[in-house]
Every structure is written in C-alpha cells, then in structure tokens.
Scaffold this motif. Structure first.
Motif, PDB file in Angstrom:
ATOM      1  N   ARG C  42     134.212  27.852  17.906  1.00 37.70           N
ATOM      2  CA  ARG C  42     134.800  29.107  17.392  1.00 37.70           C
ATOM      3  C   ARG C  42     135.643  28.755  16.099  1.00 37.70           C
ATOM      4  O   ARG C  42     135.930  27.718  15.712  1.00 37.70           O
ATOM      5  N   ASN C  43     136.163  29.835  15.476  1.00 41.27           N
ATOM      6  CA  ASN C  43     136.821  29.812  14.387  1.00 41.27           C
ATOM      7  C   ASN C  43     138.358  29.499  14.269  1.00 41.27           C
ATOM      8  O   ASN C  43     139.091  30.329  13.668  1.00 41.27           O
ATOM      9  N   ASP C  48     137.423  24.498  14.714  1.00 35.78           N
ATOM     10  CA  ASP C  48     137.346  24.785  13.374  1.00 35.78           C
ATOM     11  C   ASP C  48     137.543  23.746  12.550  1.00 35.78           C
ATOM     12  O   ASP C  48     136.905  23.517  11.537  1.00 35.78           O
ATOM     13  N   LEU C  65     128.805  28.126  21.500  1.00 33.69           N
ATOM     14  CA  LEU C  65     129.835  29.169  21.577  1.00 33.69           C
ATOM     15  C   LEU C  65     129.977  29.983  22.917  1.00 33.69           C
ATOM     16  O   LEU C  65     128.871  29.926  23.873  1.00 33.69           O
ATOM     17  N   SER C  67     130.161  32.918  23.242  1.00 34.98           N
ATOM     18  CA  SER C  67     130.019  34.187  23.425  1.00 34.98           C
ATOM     19  C   SER C  67     128.241  34.577  23.197  1.00 34.98           C
ATOM     20  O   SER C  67     127.585  33.499  23.013  1.00 34.98           O
ATOM     21  N   SER C  72     133.215  35.318  16.473  1.00 39.07           N
ATOM     22  CA  SER C  72     134.235  34.407  16.292  1.00 39.07           C
ATOM     23  C   SER C  72     133.967  33.086  16.115  1.00 39.07           C
ATOM     24  O   SER C  72     134.494  32.080  16.449  1.00 39.07           O
ATOM     25  N   ILE C  73     132.683  32.743  15.402  1.00 36.50           N
ATOM     26  CA  ILE C  73     132.107  31.464  15.011  1.00 36.50           C
ATOM     27  C   ILE C  73     132.875  31.053  13.867  1.00 36.50           C
ATOM     28  O   ILE C  73     133.259  31.590  12.805  1.00 36.50           O
ATOM     29  N   SER C  74     133.191  29.711  13.838  1.00 32.95           N
ATOM     30  CA  SER C  74     133.316  28.710  12.653  1.00 32.95           C
ATOM     31  C   SER C  74     132.449  28.896  11.528  1.00 32.95           C
ATOM     32  O   SER C  74     131.562  28.843  11.605  1.00 32.95           O
TER      33      SER C  74
END
Lengths: 162, 162, 162, 162
Positions: C42-43, C48, C65, C67, C72-74
């Motif tokens: 996640r970001n 991150d 992830l 999801s 909301s990904i880095s």
C-alpha cells in the motif's frame, strides 16, 4: 454426527423469475430434510430467496459472506461467516457443502461449479441455461447431475448423500 | 435476528492443563448463554476442549477448519466450515466472532488476537502468559480486556455484547 | 535458481519517524544484496517507504495488496499481486518471504510476526517497542532475532539465508 | 510504471499435446513483448510449459502456488508466491493479471475463467474445447475473446492492453 450441509449457488443479480421460484422451494425442501442450507449469504437473488424459503420451513441457514461486515447480508441467514475475501470465498462455499446445487447460471455460479468439480464434489444443475449443462457435463461426467425440477434435485441429493 | 457468535481461540498443541480446564468451562457457559461457539475446529487442544464443553451444555458449535477435509476435525463440532486456506483462516475466525476470547497463548492464538485488533474487534485475554497481556494491552488499550477467570470472561463478554 | 525474497512488514499508519528512516535504508540495502523486496504494497507507512528505498537502489519490489484494484497501491511497487482478501493476505506475505523483517510495530505487523512464527519462518525484529520484543522472543526463542540497527538486520538476514 | 502481467491458465494434468505446444510458444511471445508471465506455478502441464517458454526468451515468471512450500513448484518460476490456500488462489491469479489467456480446458481453468469474468477481466480463449467457447461467450459476450492461434492470442492481448 456432523450435520449435512447442502449448498445452493445461483446468481445474485440477473436471476430469472424461474430461478427464484425454484430457489424458494429448494430452501423449503432442504429444511424439511433436516439439512443445513449454505449460501453466499448476500441479500439478493438466489442466495436471499433460498434462505428465505429455508427459514419458512424452520431450517438453519449459513451464509458465507464475501465481505467483513453486515452491510449486504440476507435477513434470512442465521449464521454469518465473514470471510472478507471476495469471490475467493466461493471455494469455501463448495468445500463446505456435502452436495452443491446450482440454481440458475452466471459467472459467480459457474466459478462455484468449476471449483466444486476441481475438488471432486457432486454438483446438481437446475437451470434453463442449456450451454452450461452441455459444458459442465462434458467437463466432469461423473460428478455432474442434470435435473429438470426442484423435486428431482432433492431426490438426486438424497441418492448422493445416503 | 442473527445469532451471537463467540470465538474461543487457544493453542492446539502446548495448551496447559489450566488452559484446557478453562476451555471446557468456557464452552459450557457460552452454550448456557445461548451463544454459538466458534473455534478453529481441529481435534486438539483448546479448540477441541471448548467445543466438548459447549456440547455438554447442548450448545451449537462451529469449526472453521484450515483444511479441505474431515481428517483432523473435532468430534464436538456441529458445523464444519472447510476453508483449505491454512492459517489465513484465522482472519475468518475473528471477523466472524462478535467477541473473541483468547484462552491460553501460542503463535496461532497471537495471530488471531492481532488480526482481531487490526479489525477493531474486542478481545478478552484469559491466560497466565503475562508478557502477552502487557504487549496486547499496550497495542490496543481500547479493545483488549484482561480477565482472571472464566466467570469474568463471560461477564466481560456480556458487557461488550449487550 | 529462484530469487531470494525478503519481506519487510511494518505499520501503514502510525509508523514513527525512526521506523520510516529504517525502512528507507532497509529497502536500499535489500536491493543492493540482490534480494527481492516484498511488502503489503500500500501507499503508506513502512510499506511505501521501504519500497521507495529499494527502487532508489534499483531493486525489484513486490506488493501483496489486500484489495482487488490499484486505488491504494504504492508507486514504488513493480509487481502488484491483488488478493482481495484483506488482512488474510498477511499469511501470504510471510509464507512467501524467505526472511521476515518487522520494522516498527502495530496490530497488522504483530499478526504477520505471529503468522510467520506459526509457519516456522525466521523473523527479525527492528523496533523500539520493547514489549513486543519480550513477548515474541519468549513465544519463539529459536525463530525470533532481535536487532538494534538496519545494518544488524541485514547481517542477521544473511546469516539466516546463507 | 507497474509492469504488465499476463496470466496464462490451463490444465495441470490432462493438457493435450496441442495445449502444451501452444503454451510454450505463448510463453516465448509474452516474454518478447516485455510482459511478465503469471501462472499457477506448479511443475506440470500448461503452467510448467508456458513458464519454460517464457524463460527460453528471458522473460520474468511469477507462480502463484496453492501450497505453502516448494515441493511442487515449476523450475521455470522466478518469483514464487506461496498462498497455502488451494484453489482459492485461482482468484488471485486472475485479479493480478491484466489479461487472462486460457490455454486448454479443465475444471481449474474453467474456475479461473469464471472468476475472471465475475471480476470483469478480459479473457482470451485458446482451446479446442468447443463447448467451453459457446458457454463462456454467452456468459460474457463483452469480456470473452475467442482466438484460433497463439499469434491471434497475442494480437488480441495487445488490443486489450494498449
């Protein structure tokens, strides 16, 4: 000693009127057999209606939810299992069912049938979707049972279970 | 309308005699409250004993199994959910429980407590492992309840649930 | 022939400035060893920052992830694995890592450490949270390694891997 | 910035000679496009052969394993993701792929196609199994692409991706 669990899978959206009618009666007859009903647990389509049918006959209903909360749960589910794993929960649905009955057809239902067959589970197909019957019967002749009515579905389930 | 589900988590192997005694009584008292008992479903340790206790008081027991078959299932489980997802099923255990009671301590139990806290679930700790109480209470002061007896665990669960 | 994968777990929210500084350097040093970095993808937080550090040293980064989509990904993740299974993906994080490094502490991180220990994976703890070190070291003396610096974390990982 | 991932799904056992020949060439062509190849990661059938093809063209290969260890992993997998969740990992396979190519047919493959369609992912079918093409095309006319050759599969993937 463990109770028998019969899973009924079918479309959430896009269920036909015929699918829903079958679902309600299936729920009633499953409850009358003393079997526990298992569904995907959401408040729409076949999942919702078959659970309602089972409760009308005082059955016990389990819902295996894709989510982690009660937002979209069917009111007719007694025992809600929250997986928070989306459609991957379809594999739990079929592994947990002693027999799987597909009532209607859709992408989610097709995934459940295929996962059941992958796990060597018996699957009873009750649908007007002719192409699905041809495909799945060829895919697994020994584990696919094609029926034309709710009564035949229950009779076939009995043959498999006892 | 949905039934209340109380999850009891604890070591499969390496449960202490005290953990097992607590587990049996917890099972009985959970059943007497009319709550459904949820465990990891295997035939050993706290899972097995708490389920046995619940059945001695005519409760209903659910087991969320890590496997896809009945090989290691507790005889005291009424409803077996086969996940075939190993320890990832620990997340289902806690998401499905309205309250989580940890009875004893081990790596699996610790993962369930942490996953419960991650999901903002209340967790009641009943264990002689002092370090775990210090750690988890600091991790989530608002959702961790430390108790000293089975009776206190049930009383705390009531406070949370009602 | 398969590449070595080192998982770095740490808080998304509530990471301390020290955790983030450690995370960035960890990412750089992991990349310089030729190891692949695995995170929760996640970001935010440690996920991150460690990925950013690895990319600054031209490493390869995997994000597992929770999801099913990229919301909301880095930005520092090269290979995104979408599980759609929430925190149950924490088990995949640790099973896939040859060594797990915990950088900081929180409920999600604690669940990953516990799941790693349940699966007999080595876990290196780099955190100022003293209670977590006491608890996990007692839980699994043979698989928990406590370190005081990023350099020591890398040196310990080498000892475990080679 | 993230790399494109193309998933190739097909039978582990019961792959035809034609499926395997297609799989090898698919792997080569996917690698030549600079795409990452994703498979179920096991050392048999289409999974194994397509990965071998990709490695022959110096591609990068990911395997999403159903198990928690290396026992049945393909030698041609660079990055092994261990899920320990059996066939439920099929959902991760398709969610992670930007495009899914089905090479051959079987129960596992059918589950992946259905899960992909449930998740609105594009699926390219390359198989001699005529019944599957009829069924899936009807199930999701907009997301199912039927092709007759490996070259056509790659061309179709390009159309979808760019």
């Amino acid at each position: 000693m463990r109770k028998i669990i019969v899973g009924v899978m079918g479309p959430g959206k896009n269920a036909t009127a015929n699918d829903l009618q079958n679902a309600y009666t299936l729920g009633q007859l499953i409850a009358k057999q003393g079997w526990i009903l298992l569904t995907g647990g959401r408040n729409l389509g076949v999942m919702d209606t078959v659970s309602k049918g089972a409760k009308s006959a005082e059955g016990l209903t389990i819902g295996i939810l894709p989510s982690d909360n009660q937002d979209s749960i069917s009111s007719w589910v007694d025992i809600a299992i929250f997986t928070d794993m989306g459609n991957a929960r379809n594999n739990i649905n079929v592994l947990t069912s002693d027999v799987v009955i597909a009532c209607g057809m859709g992408a989610g239902t097709a995934s459940e049938i295929a996962l059941a067959l992958k796990g060597s589970k018996p699957v009873i197909l009750l649908t007007n979707d002719e192409e699905s019957k041809v495909f799945f019967k060829k895919l697994s002749p020994e584990n696919v049972y094609i029926v034309e009515s709710v009564d035949q579905a229950i009779a076939t389930a009995k043959t498999i279970l006892y």
